[in-house]
Design a protein around this motif. Structure first.
Motif: not given
Length: 114
Positions: A32-60
């Motif tokens: 259903n949903v696939m996406g990319w996340y990233r984690q920089a040193p000393g930081k929490q993992r954060e959303l980059v972008v994900l898509t599910g159906g017709s919805i695309t959500q971007y991180g900051e």
């Protein structure tokens, strides 16, 4: 069960581009949903972008610079990253959500030099 393997990371200068790939071990047609996340040193993992159906959500901070695409026939997901900035430096992870299950790849390092 699905295994995800990322590739395409590396060192790039600010303003440059990279294309990350994520290969799935089985068909992603029903995921259903696939996406990319990233984690920089000393930081929490954060959303980059994900898509599910017709919805695309971007991180900051990535909308307009990063584009996600998927090729269900090849069981591949891609992340095209343009106009890279030093703050994009992180380990990038592919993610899949299928029902109640969630899967992660091992990550690929992206380093952007100033």
């Amino acid at each position: 069960q699905v295994q995800l393997v990322e590739s395409g990371g590396g060192l790039v200068q600010a303003g440059g581009s990279l294309r990350l790939s994520c290969a799935a071990s089985r068909s992603i047609f029903e995921i259903n949903v696939m996406g990319w996340y990233r984690q920089a040193p000393g930081k929490q993992r954060e959303l980059v972008v994900l898509t599910g159906g017709s919805i695309t959500q971007y991180g900051e901070g990535v909308k307009g610079r990063f584009t996600m695409s998927r090729d269900d026939a090849k069981n591949m997901v891609y992340l095209q990253m343009n106009f890279l900035r030093p703050e994009d430096t992180a380990v990038y992870y592919c993610n899949a959500k299928a029902g109640t299950r969630e899967y992660w790849g091992q990550g690929t390092q992206v380093t952007v030099s100033s």
